[in-house]
Design a protein around this motif. Sequence first.
Motif, PDB file in Angstrom:
ATOM      1  N   LYS A  76       0.816  -1.270  -0.110  1.00 45.94           N
ATOM      2  CA  LYS A  76      -0.004  -0.135  -0.461  1.00 45.94           C
ATOM      3  C   LYS A  76       0.967   1.183  -0.203  1.00 45.94           C
ATOM      4  CE  LYS A  76      -0.391   0.125   4.682  1.00 45.94           C
ATOM      5  NZ  LYS A  76       0.708  -0.911   5.352  1.00 45.94           N
ATOM      6  N   VAL A  77       0.428   2.554  -0.123  1.00 42.20           N
ATOM      7  CA  VAL A  77       1.336   3.308  -0.334  1.00 42.20           C
ATOM      8  C   VAL A  77       1.920   4.114   1.477  1.00 42.20           C
ATOM      9  CG1 VAL A  77       0.801   6.127  -0.700  1.00 42.20           C
ATOM     10  CG2 VAL A  77      -0.456   4.702  -2.008  1.00 42.20           C
ATOM     11  N   GLY A  78       2.993   4.825   0.671  1.00 45.56           N
ATOM     12  CA  GLY A  78       4.182   4.826   2.212  1.00 45.56           C
ATOM     13  C   GLY A  78       4.824   3.615   2.248  1.00 45.56           C
ATOM     14  N   ASP A  79       4.342   2.393   1.755  1.00 41.73           N
ATOM     15  CA  ASP A  79       5.274   1.195   2.413  1.00 41.73           C
ATOM     16  C   ASP A  79       6.559   1.366   1.910  1.00 41.73           C
ATOM     17  OD1 ASP A  79       2.900  -0.400   3.985  1.00 41.73           O
ATOM     18  OD2 ASP A  79       2.577  -1.910   2.220  1.00 41.73           O
ATOM     19  N   VAL A  80       7.677   0.831   2.919  1.00 41.45           N
ATOM     20  CA  VAL A  80       8.434   0.666   1.947  1.00 41.45           C
ATOM     21  C   VAL A  80       9.189  -0.768   1.776  1.00 41.45           C
ATOM     22  CG1 VAL A  80      11.165   1.351   2.334  1.00 41.45           C
ATOM     23  CG2 VAL A  80       9.836   2.592   3.271  1.00 41.45           C
ATOM     24  N   THR A  81       9.238  -1.350   0.849  1.00 36.99           N
ATOM     25  CA  THR A  81       9.664  -2.391  -0.066  1.00 36.99           C
ATOM     26  C   THR A  81      11.388  -2.663  -0.609  1.00 36.99           C
ATOM     27  OG1 THR A  81       8.675  -4.092  -0.439  1.00 36.99           O
ATOM     28  CG2 THR A  81       8.442  -2.165  -1.804  1.00 36.99           C
ATOM     29  N   VAL A  82      11.349  -4.337  -1.135  1.00 36.37           N
ATOM     30  CA  VAL A  82      12.330  -4.157  -2.129  1.00 36.37           C
ATOM     31  C   VAL A  82      11.750  -4.772  -2.945  1.00 36.37           C
ATOM     32  CG1 VAL A  82      14.552  -5.616  -2.011  1.00 36.37           C
ATOM     33  CG2 VAL A  82      13.586  -5.351  -0.044  1.00 36.37           C
ATOM     34  N   LEU A  83      13.010  -3.790  -3.881  1.00 34.04           N
ATOM     35  CA  LEU A  83      12.557  -3.978  -5.730  1.00 34.04           C
ATOM     36  C   LEU A  83      13.693  -4.947  -6.478  1.00 34.04           C
ATOM     37  CD1 LEU A  83      10.960  -3.261  -8.278  1.00 34.04           C
ATOM     38  CD2 LEU A  83      12.618  -1.928  -8.624  1.00 34.04           C
ATOM     39  N   SER A  84      13.436  -6.278  -6.456  1.00 37.71           N
ATOM     40  CA  SER A  84      13.810  -7.311  -7.427  1.00 37.71           C
ATOM     41  C   SER A  84      14.517  -6.387  -8.996  1.00 37.71           C
ATOM     42  CB  SER A  84      13.340  -7.994  -7.497  1.00 37.71           C
ATOM     43  OG  SER A  84      13.003  -9.223  -6.306  1.00 37.71           O
ATOM     44  N   LEU A  85      15.913  -6.402  -9.380  1.00 39.74           N
ATOM     45  CA  LEU A  85      16.056  -5.708 -10.357  1.00 39.74           C
ATOM     46  C   LEU A  85      16.284  -6.558 -11.607  1.00 39.74           C
ATOM     47  CD1 LEU A  85      18.432  -3.309  -8.576  1.00 39.74           C
ATOM     48  CD2 LEU A  85      16.328  -2.734  -9.276  1.00 39.74           C
ATOM     49  N   LYS A  86      16.471  -6.173 -12.849  1.00 42.04           N
ATOM     50  CA  LYS A  86      15.790  -7.656 -13.890  1.00 42.04           C
ATOM     51  C   LYS A  86      17.753  -7.599 -13.928  1.00 42.04           C
ATOM     52  CE  LYS A  86      12.961  -4.812 -16.941  1.00 42.04           C
ATOM     53  NZ  LYS A  86      12.755  -3.948 -18.296  1.00 42.04           N
ATOM     54  N   GLN A  87      18.356  -7.036 -13.739  1.00 47.53           N
ATOM     55  CA  GLN A  87      20.114  -7.685 -13.455  1.00 47.53           C
ATOM     56  C   GLN A  87      20.857  -8.427 -13.040  1.00 47.53           C
ATOM     57  OE1 GLN A  87      18.513  -4.309 -13.941  1.00 47.53           O
ATOM     58  NE2 GLN A  87      20.207  -2.827 -12.702  1.00 47.53           N
ATOM     59  N   GLY A  88      19.586  -8.105 -11.386  1.00 47.62           N
ATOM     60  CA  GLY A  88      20.217  -9.342 -10.380  1.00 47.62           C
ATOM     61  C   GLY A  88      20.078  -8.133  -9.873  1.00 47.62           C
ATOM     62  N   GLY A  89      20.163  -8.208  -8.062  1.00 49.95           N
ATOM     63  CA  GLY A  89      19.899  -7.727  -6.790  1.00 49.95           C
ATOM     64  C   GLY A  89      18.454  -7.393  -6.431  1.00 49.95           C
ATOM     65  N   GLN A  90      18.701  -6.099  -5.482  1.00 52.52           N
ATOM     66  CA  GLN A  90      17.545  -5.379  -4.640  1.00 52.52           C
ATOM     67  C   GLN A  90      17.555  -4.303  -4.908  1.00 52.52           C
ATOM     68  OE1 GLN A  90      17.153  -7.873  -1.539  1.00 52.52           O
ATOM     69  NE2 GLN A  90      15.712  -9.610  -2.970  1.00 52.52           N
ATOM     70  N   ARG A  91      16.568  -3.506  -4.359  1.00 54.11           N
ATOM     71  CA  ARG A  91      16.799  -1.832  -4.396  1.00 54.11           C
ATOM     72  C   ARG A  91      15.474  -1.492  -2.858  1.00 54.11           C
ATOM     73  NH1 ARG A  91      17.979   2.975  -8.652  1.00 54.11           N
ATOM     74  NH2 ARG A  91      17.483   4.664  -7.123  1.00 54.11           N
ATOM     75  N   MET A  92      15.731  -0.586  -2.835  1.00 52.14           N
ATOM     76  CA  MET A  92      15.286  -0.455  -1.546  1.00 52.14           C
ATOM     77  C   MET A  92      13.943   0.322  -1.910  1.00 52.14           C
ATOM     78  SD  MET A  92      16.377  -0.218   2.732  1.00 52.14           S
ATOM     79  CE  MET A  92      15.204   0.216   3.106  1.00 52.14           C
ATOM     80  N   VAL A  93      13.417   0.887  -2.000  1.00 55.23           N
ATOM     81  CA  VAL A  93      11.700   1.775  -2.923  1.00 55.23           C
ATOM     82  C   VAL A  93      10.968   1.806  -1.782  1.00 55.23           C
ATOM     83  CG1 VAL A  93      12.649   0.918  -5.289  1.00 55.23           C
ATOM     84  CG2 VAL A  93      10.855  -0.050  -4.207  1.00 55.23           C
ATOM     85  N   THR A  94      10.148   2.810  -1.932  1.00 52.30           N
ATOM     86  CA  THR A  94       8.342   3.140  -1.420  1.00 52.30           C
ATOM     87  C   THR A  94       7.479   2.903  -2.356  1.00 52.30           C
ATOM     88  OG1 THR A  94       9.885   4.473   0.412  1.00 52.30           O
ATOM     89  CG2 THR A  94       7.655   5.402   0.149  1.00 52.30           C
TER      90      THR A  94
END
Length: 163
Positions: A92-110
């Motif tokens: 839901k809006v405001g959640d901080v989560t992890v995005l799996s990247l196409k090229q591998g790895g992850q990134r924190m996003v809101t």
Amino acid sequence: MIAENNKVVSFHYTVTGEDGETVDSSRVRAEPLSILLGHGNIIPGLEKALQGKSAGDKFETEVACDEAYGPRNQEAQQRVPKKYFAGAQKLKVGDVTVLSLKQGGQRMVTVVKVGMTTIDVDLNHPLAGQNLKFDVEVVGVRDAEEVELQHRHAHGAGGHEHA
């Protein structure tokens, strides 16, 4: 021993944001954080503040956003298909989560907006644009092992295996 580049520094910390709320603390875990100083394994402002310290030193330091997670980039938003998120149906809006990247790895996003098949996210680190306050206790300083220097990070008591 004095904390300087290529030494392993172990320390406990509590970090608070501009609102005075605790963001993170190593004190809730059993072990302190251990880093190889001078190799960019933590934010630059905290790494600089550890230089010259010794085991037993306790100090507070304020780290400006430029020496932490950088300023906020208001244009750093992206629309991403839901398949790149674990548990996308619950976000839901405001959640901080992890995005799996196409090229591998992850990134924190809101999460900014949730659609039927996509999620709009803010790519800024959640602490971007904030000055941070650290309460630090240096637990130990030691010489780095050769393998730690080669790998450019500290290893735990049991060593470290790379895949």
